[in-house]
Scaffold this active site. Structure first.
Site, PDB file in Angstrom:
ATOM      1  CG  HIS A   1      -2.039  -0.943   1.177  1.00 47.04           C
ATOM      2  ND1 HIS A   1      -3.111  -0.896   2.042  1.00 47.04           N
ATOM      3  CD2 HIS A   1      -2.292  -1.979   0.337  1.00 47.04           C
ATOM      4  CE1 HIS A   1      -3.964  -1.863   1.743  1.00 47.04           C
ATOM      5  NE2 HIS A   1      -3.479  -2.541   0.720  1.00 47.04           N
TER       6      HIS A   1
ATOM      7  CE1 TYR B   1      -5.870   4.328  10.782  1.00 46.01           C
ATOM      8  CE2 TYR B   1      -5.392   4.181   8.432  1.00 46.01           C
ATOM      9  CZ  TYR B   1      -5.157   3.766   9.733  1.00 46.01           C
ATOM     10  OH  TYR B   1      -4.209   2.799   9.980  1.00 46.01           O
TER      11      TYR B   1
END
Length: 394
Positions: A74, A202
């Site tokens: 990632h 998030y």
């Protein structure tokens, strides 16, 4: 008579197994014990965001190549707030990345590597105490799976036995450590579904925090902020999906059967002491952090990288300098990680009793991060990991 070894390690988690692996590359004999079975160690599903430095140690020392083939690289995360998503581009800001590779997969690799190297790895052996810390021959006292007494004497004993460490008592005594408990927790689910996002989300929302993560192409891990005393059976599956979806507006979640639920309390801890005589603590035995910053396992790897060099110098060169300096050197990184984890947690979660001012200030903080290259760079640098101490052993 007690058995003898060079380094006796309590705990076959990431810290203990990796330390054994790295010491073995220097020809230093170890014994690793753990109260759990091999199956329990390898099948308990845990989080797994690996910093680039952690991946480099695993691959560079032959501990794991699967992290590159099974793990997912990632190069960013998304911060979502005020109904919009903002990508933090790791590659652009710091030229680094993280890998999504669950901890139990790391443990499978490390167990296989230790057994293939013929190292002494014992499952079902429970340490009950550590004695003679301030002598040249500290020892572990415990019991095996049949209840027989086990005593292992070593040049150094390492407590890598987690947040309920037996070794910690021998090091810190009654002094304990620095502790903080947060007024919220994460309600976590594992579900059978395809990923809802290519990268982790998030999300700060008026309803509270949510994290959209992954485990594999078919299993996803998601969390939402909850009260620490929440009952895991308090919600139906329909309610769980409604709460998660409400906290990530703009992203349509792929729903699936929920097969595991848990509530993860938020605590921070740093032991007052990491070493007493020839007994030393690493990983969760020495410190714990909230999971928001993905620092837990990576901080344990950093401890081990430092301690490997210290033990090599102590046991092979009879030089105590690095071993004596280990606690102070390790604490510098530990407190940086504590700050980053606290910062991410406080910036993203809804604080109990927060006023409208507190809420708007929090949004202002998030904007200050995503709209500033310096802010994005700090987050990316800390999230992907600061340089690891020492060099990968030859």
């Amino acid at each position: 008579m007690p058995e003898r070894t060079r380094v006796a390690i309590i705990g076959a988690g990431p810290a203990g197994l990796l330390l054994s692996h790295l010491l073995g590359r220097h020809g230093i004999e170890t014994v690793v014990i753990d109260s759990r079975t091999r199956e329990q160690i390898e099948t308990t599903i845990r989080a797994g965001i690996l910093e680039q430095g952690t991946v480099e140690i695993l691959t560079g020392t032959g501990a794991s190549q699967r992290v590159l083939t099974v793990g997912q690289k990632h190069e960013g995360i998304e911060l979502r707030f005020a109904g919009e998503g903002h990508r933090i581009d790791f590659a652009d800001t710091v030229g680094r990345a993280v890998w999504l590779y669950p901890q139990h997969e790391v443990l499978k690799d490390l167990v296989a590597a230790r057994l293939a190297a013929g190292q002494d790895l014992r499952f079902g052996v429970t340490a009950t105490r550590v004695e003679d810390a301030e002598t040249a021959r500290p020892r572990i006292v415990g019991k095996d799976a049949e209840g027989n007494t086990v005593e292992i004497e070593a040049d150094v004993v390492v407590g890598a036995d987690g947040s309920r460490s037996v070794a910690r008592e021998a090091v810190t005594g009654a002094y304990g450590g620095y502790f903080r408990e947060y007024p919220f927790a994460w309600f976590g689910i594992l579900c059978e579904a395809p990923p809802s996002s290519e990268e982790l989300i998030y999300s700060n929302s008026p309803d509270g925090f949510a994290l959209i993560s992954q485990r594999s192409p078919d299993v996803q891990r998601m969390y939402f902020q909850c009260d620490p005393d929440t009952d895991t059976e308090a919600y139906t599956e329909e309610q769980l999906w409604e709460m998660l979806q409400a906290r990530v507006p703009g992203t349509t979640l792929h729903e699936g059967t929920v097969f595991q639920r848990d509530v993860l309390r938020f605590r921070s801890f740093v032991a007052h002491e990491m070493r007493r005589g020839r007994v030393v603590l690493v990983g969760d035995a020495a410190h714990t952090v909230p999971p928001t910053g993905a620092k837990g396992m990576n901080l344990a790897v950093a401890d081990v990288a430092l301690l490997t060099e210290a033990l090599r110098a102590l046991l092979l060169d009879h030089d105590e300098t690095l071993f004596d300096a280990f606690p102070e050197t390790a604490r510098k990184r530990i407190w940086k990680a504590q700050h980053f984890s606290w910062w991410m947690t406080s910036m993203l979660h809804l604080q109990p009793g927060a006023s409208d001012f507190d809420r708007m200030r929090q949004i202002g903080e998030l904007r200050s991060v995503v709209e500033s290259r310096a802010g994005r760079t700090y987050l990316a640098e800390a999230y992907t990991g600061w340089p690891l101490p020492g060099a990968v052993p030859a």
